[in-house]
Design an enzyme around this catalytic site. Structure first.
Site, PDB file in Angstrom:
ATOM      1  N   LYS A  13       0.835  -1.214   0.000  1.00  0.00           N
ATOM      2  CA  LYS A  13       0.000   0.000   0.000  1.00  0.00           C
ATOM      3  C   LYS A  13       0.869   1.264   0.000  1.00  0.00           C
ATOM      4  O   LYS A  13       0.637   2.188  -0.777  1.00  0.00           O
ATOM      5  CB  LYS A  13      -0.934   0.002   1.232  1.00  0.00           C
ATOM      6  CG  LYS A  13      -1.825  -1.235   1.335  1.00  0.00           C
ATOM      7  CD  LYS A  13      -2.739  -1.180   2.542  1.00  0.00           C
ATOM      8  CE  LYS A  13      -2.015  -1.154   3.868  1.00  0.00           C
ATOM      9  NZ  LYS A  13      -1.183  -2.363   4.145  1.00  0.00           N
ATOM     10  N   ARG A  86      -9.105   0.570   9.567  1.00  0.00           N
ATOM     11  CA  ARG A  86      -8.671  -0.788   9.881  1.00  0.00           C
ATOM     12  C   ARG A  86      -9.701  -1.541  10.711  1.00  0.00           C
ATOM     13  O   ARG A  86      -9.463  -2.703  11.062  1.00  0.00           O
ATOM     14  CB  ARG A  86      -7.364  -0.737  10.654  1.00  0.00           C
ATOM     15  CG  ARG A  86      -6.116  -0.872   9.757  1.00  0.00           C
ATOM     16  CD  ARG A  86      -4.943  -0.742  10.621  1.00  0.00           C
ATOM     17  NE  ARG A  86      -3.726  -1.348  10.397  1.00  0.00           N
ATOM     18  CZ  ARG A  86      -2.645  -0.783   9.857  1.00  0.00           C
ATOM     19  NH1 ARG A  86      -2.731   0.395   9.291  1.00  0.00           N
ATOM     20  NH2 ARG A  86      -1.505  -1.390   9.863  1.00  0.00           N
ATOM     21  N   ARG A 124      12.043  -5.270   4.305  1.00  0.00           N
ATOM     22  CA  ARG A 124      11.713  -3.853   4.055  1.00  0.00           C
ATOM     23  C   ARG A 124      12.717  -2.923   4.741  1.00  0.00           C
ATOM     24  O   ARG A 124      13.065  -3.112   5.896  1.00  0.00           O
ATOM     25  CB  ARG A 124      10.301  -3.577   4.586  1.00  0.00           C
ATOM     26  CG  ARG A 124       9.930  -2.094   4.586  1.00  0.00           C
ATOM     27  CD  ARG A 124       8.445  -1.884   4.651  1.00  0.00           C
ATOM     28  NE  ARG A 124       7.851  -2.219   5.926  1.00  0.00           N
ATOM     29  CZ  ARG A 124       6.541  -2.141   6.187  1.00  0.00           C
ATOM     30  NH1 ARG A 124       5.714  -1.736   5.236  1.00  0.00           N
ATOM     31  NH2 ARG A 124       6.071  -2.462   7.366  1.00  0.00           N
ATOM     32  N   ARG A 157      12.068  -1.249  10.423  1.00  0.00           N
ATOM     33  CA  ARG A 157      11.088  -0.963  11.473  1.00  0.00           C
ATOM     34  C   ARG A 157      11.161  -2.016  12.570  1.00  0.00           C
ATOM     35  O   ARG A 157      11.259  -3.202  12.282  1.00  0.00           O
ATOM     36  CB  ARG A 157       9.676  -0.920  10.865  1.00  0.00           C
ATOM     37  CG  ARG A 157       9.369   0.435  10.253  1.00  0.00           C
ATOM     38  CD  ARG A 157       8.062   0.487   9.541  1.00  0.00           C
ATOM     39  NE  ARG A 157       6.969  -0.194  10.199  1.00  0.00           N
ATOM     40  CZ  ARG A 157       5.740  -0.259   9.709  1.00  0.00           C
ATOM     41  NH1 ARG A 157       5.466   0.324   8.564  1.00  0.00           N
ATOM     42  NH2 ARG A 157       4.784  -0.886  10.362  1.00  0.00           N
ATOM     43  N   ARG A 168       0.431  -8.799  13.921  1.00  0.00           N
ATOM     44  CA  ARG A 168      -0.154  -7.809  12.999  1.00  0.00           C
ATOM     45  C   ARG A 168      -1.070  -8.500  11.984  1.00  0.00           C
ATOM     46  O   ARG A 168      -2.140  -7.984  11.662  1.00  0.00           O
ATOM     47  CB  ARG A 168       0.962  -7.022  12.296  1.00  0.00           C
ATOM     48  CG  ARG A 168       1.669  -6.062  13.259  1.00  0.00           C
ATOM     49  CD  ARG A 168       3.031  -5.622  12.747  1.00  0.00           C
ATOM     50  NE  ARG A 168       2.958  -4.865  11.530  1.00  0.00           N
ATOM     51  CZ  ARG A 168       3.987  -4.695  10.698  1.00  0.00           C
ATOM     52  NH1 ARG A 168       5.157  -5.252  10.959  1.00  0.00           N
ATOM     53  NH2 ARG A 168       3.841  -3.963   9.618  1.00  0.00           N
TER      54      ARG A 168
END
Ligand code: ADP
Ligand code: AMP
Length: 219
Positions: A13, A86, A124, A157, A168
């Site tokens: 996203k 969410r 990432r 992160r 998550r």
């Protein structure tokens, strides 16, 4: 037309929001990025949100909805809602907010398989000030660990670890995945799908086609 990006963590996203921002002048409103900014500045909201974020749980709806109302208040641009809503409560609040401001939206579901997400998230690398992301294999920066645009350092992160990713994803499936059904039934917000399993460029091409075609032909 405002866009609502729906999809699990790692669906792409944020990556695609940056592409559409650059290409069409959208404003990306990433609730994750805004929360991380609050944390860095140690605001009351940041301090309240941090334990939830570190555990990989959703931050309570009332805090998030107030935060989005504040962010949106000043903006006249078309917005990409990235990582919001969410929960059903957040979706209802967004419906009310958009109606109050006379804005419409299209929801875009990023369809992806669970089994690619952990590899995407553990690989990432992020440029924290801008929220720009790279991937060690699928979208590497020109120089490892360095942002292409600013030359500043990239970071990983702290919630992109396998253990936190599990929480998550569980939060996503329990609380966020039902929003696809919510928007399918919505009388005001159209729902379209992209195949987010494809390489980054091909996902961008699907989105660019949809946006330039006015979303009318989107599947
Ligand atoms: P989200 O914002 O949905 O959590 P990101 O856009 O940050 O996801 O993408 C997660 C990671 O996966 C990043 O490292 C990004 O470079 C990479 N990525 C994004 N889209 C794809 C894709 N279509 N194929 C492979 N890797 C991708
Ligand atoms: P993200 O950057 O979208 O992966 O979000 C990182 C973390 O911020 C999530 O795991 C949540 O703890 C929190 N968060 C971001 N957006 C929301 C939201 N809309 N509702 C609740 N929590 C959120």
């Amino acid at each position: 037309m405002n866009l609502i990006f729906l999809g699990p963590p790692g669906a792409g996203k944020g990556t695609q929001a940056k592409v559409l921002e650059e290409r069409f002048g959208y404003q990306q409103l990433s609730t994750g990025d805004i929360l991380r900014r609050h944390r860095a500045e140690k605001t009351p909201l940041g301090l309240e949100a941090q334990a939830y974020m570190d555990r990989g749980e959703l931050v309570p709806d009332d805090l998030i909805i107030r935060m989005v109302e504040t962010e949106l208040g000043a903006s006249g641009a078309e917005v990409i809602f990235d990582g919001f809503p969410r929960t059903v409560a957040q979706a209802e609040a967004l419906d009310a907010l958009l109606a109050r401001q006379g804005r419409g939206a299209v929801a875009i579901a990023f369809d992806v398989d669970n089994d690619v997400l952990t590899e995407r998230l553990t690989g990432r690398w992020t440029h924290a000030p801008s929220g720009r992301t790279y991937h060690v294999k699928h979208n590497p920066p020109r120089i490892a660990g360095i942002d292409d645009v600013t030359g500043e350092a990239l970071m990983q992160r702290p919630d992109d670890t396998e253990e936190t990713i599990r929480t998550r994803l569980a939060e996503y499936h329990a609380k966020t995945a039902p929003l696809v059904g919510y928007y399918r039934k919505s009388p005001v917000t159209k729902l379209v799908h992209v195949n987010a399993l494809e390489p980054i460029d091909l996902v961008s091409a699907q989105l660019v086609n949809m946006v330039s075609g006015g979303m009318g032909d989107a599947a």
